[in-house]
Scaffold this active site. Structure first.
Site, PDB file in Angstrom:
ATOM      1  CD1 TRP A 102       3.317  -2.191  -4.582  1.00  9.91           C
ATOM      2  CD2 TRP A 102       4.184  -0.264  -5.287  1.00  9.91           C
ATOM      3  NE1 TRP A 102       2.419  -1.615  -5.448  1.00  9.91           N
ATOM      4  CE2 TRP A 102       2.926  -0.442  -5.893  1.00  9.91           C
ATOM      5  CE3 TRP A 102       4.914   0.886  -5.598  1.00  9.91           C
ATOM      6  CZ2 TRP A 102       2.387   0.485  -6.786  1.00  9.91           C
ATOM      7  CZ3 TRP A 102       4.378   1.821  -6.478  1.00  9.91           C
ATOM      8  CH2 TRP A 102       3.123   1.608  -7.055  1.00  9.91           C
ATOM      9  CG  ASP A 169       5.670   0.455   1.566  1.00  6.02           C
ATOM     10  OD1 ASP A 169       4.634   0.971   2.032  1.00  6.02           O
ATOM     11  OD2 ASP A 169       5.861   0.303   0.338  1.00  6.02           O
ATOM     12  CE  LYS A 193      -1.915   1.172  -1.536  1.00  7.22           C
ATOM     13  NZ  LYS A 193      -2.423   1.123  -2.881  1.00  7.22           N
TER      14      LYS A 193
HETATM   15  N1  PMP Z   1       4.028   0.706  -1.470  1.00  8.07           N
HETATM   16  C1  PMP Z   1       2.970  -0.100  -1.610  1.00  8.07           C
HETATM   17  C2  PMP Z   1       2.936  -1.388  -0.848  1.00  8.07           C
HETATM   18  C3  PMP Z   1       1.912   0.266  -2.441  1.00  8.07           C
HETATM   19  O1  PMP Z   1       0.852  -0.538  -2.577  1.00  8.07           O
HETATM   20  C4  PMP Z   1       1.972   1.506  -3.132  1.00  8.07           C
HETATM   21  C5  PMP Z   1       0.854   2.007  -4.021  1.00  8.07           C
HETATM   22  N2  PMP Z   1      -0.027   1.114  -4.479  1.00  8.07           N
HETATM   23  C6  PMP Z   1       3.118   2.291  -2.970  1.00  8.07           C
HETATM   24  C7  PMP Z   1       4.105   1.877  -2.130  1.00  8.07           C
HETATM   25  C8  PMP Z   1       3.260   3.608  -3.703  1.00  8.07           C
HETATM   26  O2  PMP Z   1       2.473   4.542  -3.075  1.00  8.07           O
HETATM   27  P1  PMP Z   1       2.285   6.016  -3.622  1.00  8.07           P
HETATM   28  O3  PMP Z   1       1.431   5.917  -4.839  1.00  8.07           O
HETATM   29  O4  PMP Z   1       1.629   6.714  -2.473  1.00  8.07           O
HETATM   30  O5  PMP Z   1       3.618   6.584  -3.935  1.00  8.07           O
END
Ligand code: PMP
Length: 357
Positions: A102, A169, A193
């Site tokens: 991520w 994030d 989550k």
């Molecule tokens: N950042 C982290 C730490 C994540 O775990 C995730 C999704 N698992 C995301 C970003 C991406 O999120 P989204 O699917 O809402 O774009």
């Protein structure tokens, strides 16, 4: 039979939230309308939105005069790009710490907006630790970190002490522990989550930080426009906002974040103690950087996977498989997961040691 959902996201939410949300889908607040059909301009919704923003700030112990709250469509992935357009575009520099898939995606998206300096990375060790050794300069507009690495199961235990604004994030550990949120210039999270169904990001921005920038941007990318339009530049994600509100109320009813944190600590301890004790398993992350939200672990002997997975299935344990990039098993233990679920998983780990080890 009750299922124990260890999914990394969308993830389990509190049962009380499901109950209340399902009632609201039939009839919101005895209005004769479903929450799914109310107008986002209605008094009912404006009240939900205002209340939700206030609860975010209350839980984070932030002052509404200093921070703005947004609920926007697009998820965290949209923010990877949007934040860089606001704070990096057109020709600035920003520092990023790469602690997993991520973070890498946040880096790749920001490269469209300006100069991204990867000041540290744990990629060389398959992201099993949080790097703490780096140089950072005041010429960088911000430092971006991923507070919890959902896939590799690492988590910042404390945050970098730096002289540049930190953008975090927090998609996979928002509201899971008591931290000083005022150390961040911006916090954002995909909500699927610890808060609500997917389809939205929660964004909290320090006003002073945002005011430094005057980029001319398309409105949908521009945080200032979103703030000016009260998260309603386009139709806001009404249902995720409503459910987030219910989940925040649930956190408050549990006794607040500190109580939730104690439960998260207990779950993580039960599982990691077993991973460390049981000779059939090993964990991925360095002990000091272990995530309380996502534990990634492996069976030493792959041949035992079918019996382990069968026992999990029989106990109605769902979604324990690791991410496709890491393999192994990942137990996601977000706020709403009961301690009982982790105890059942640990019993299975113990039983395969006893009968099949
Ligand atoms: N950042 C982290 C730490 C994540 O775990 C995730 C999704 N698992 C995301 C970003 C991406 O999120 P989204 O699917 O809402 O774009």
């Amino acid at each position: 039979m009750k299922s124990y959902n260890f999914c990394a996201g969308p993830a389990t939410l509190p049962f009380e939230v499901y109950q209340e949300a399902s009632q609201a889908v039939i009839d919101y607040n005895q209005s004769g309308l479903s929450i799914l059909e109310i107008s986002h301009r209605s008094d009912d919704f404006i009240q939900i939105l205002e209340d939700s923003k206030n609860r975010v700030l209350q839980l984070m112990q932030l002052d509404a005069n200093l921070y703005s709250v947004l609920f926007l469509q697009g998820g965290a992935t949209m923010e990877f790009y949007r934040l860089s357009q606001n704070f990096l575009f057109p020709a600035y520099k920003a520092a990023y710490i790469n602690t997993g898939v991520w973070s890498q995606k946040a880096i790749d998206a920001a490269k469209f907006s300006g100069s991204v300096i990867e000041i540290a990375s744990s990629k060389n060790e398959n992201y099993r630790y949080i790097p703490s050794d780096f140089d950072i300069y005041e010429s960088y507009n911000y430092l971006h970190i991923t507070s919890n690495n959902t896939i590799y199961g690492t988590q910042y235990q404390s945050f970098p002490d730096v002289d540049v604004p930190i953008v975090a994030d927090m998609s996979s550990d928002i509201f899971s522990r008591s931290i000083d949120y005022s150390q961040f210039a911006m916090i954002y999270a995909g909500v699927q989550k610890n808060l609500s169904p997917a389809g939205m990001s929660l964004i909290v921005i320090e006003k002073q930080f945002l005011d430094r920038f005057s980029n001319i941007l398309p409105p949908i990318i521009d945080y200032k426009q979103h703030i000016k339009n009260e998260s309603m530049l386009n139709t806001p994600p009404v249902f995720p906002i409503y459910v987030s509100n219910l989940t925040m109320q649930w956190i408050q009813k549990q006794g607040g974040i500190s109580k939730i944190e104690a439960k998260n600590n207990e779950k993580a301890k039960i599982l990691y103690d077993e991973i460390d004790r049981n000779p059939l398993f090993f964990g991925h992350a360095e002990i000091k950087d272990r995530s309380k939200m996502n534990a990634l672990f492996y069976l030493k002997n792959e041949e035992m996977s079918s019996i382990f997975e069968k026992l999990c299935q029989e106990a109605s344990i769902k979604n324990l498989k690791g991410h496709r990039t890491s393999g192994g098993y990942r137990a996601s233990m977000y706020n709403a997961l009961d301690v009982e679920a982790v105890k059942i998983l640990v019993e299975i780990m113990q039983s395969i040691e006893k009968y099949h080890g």
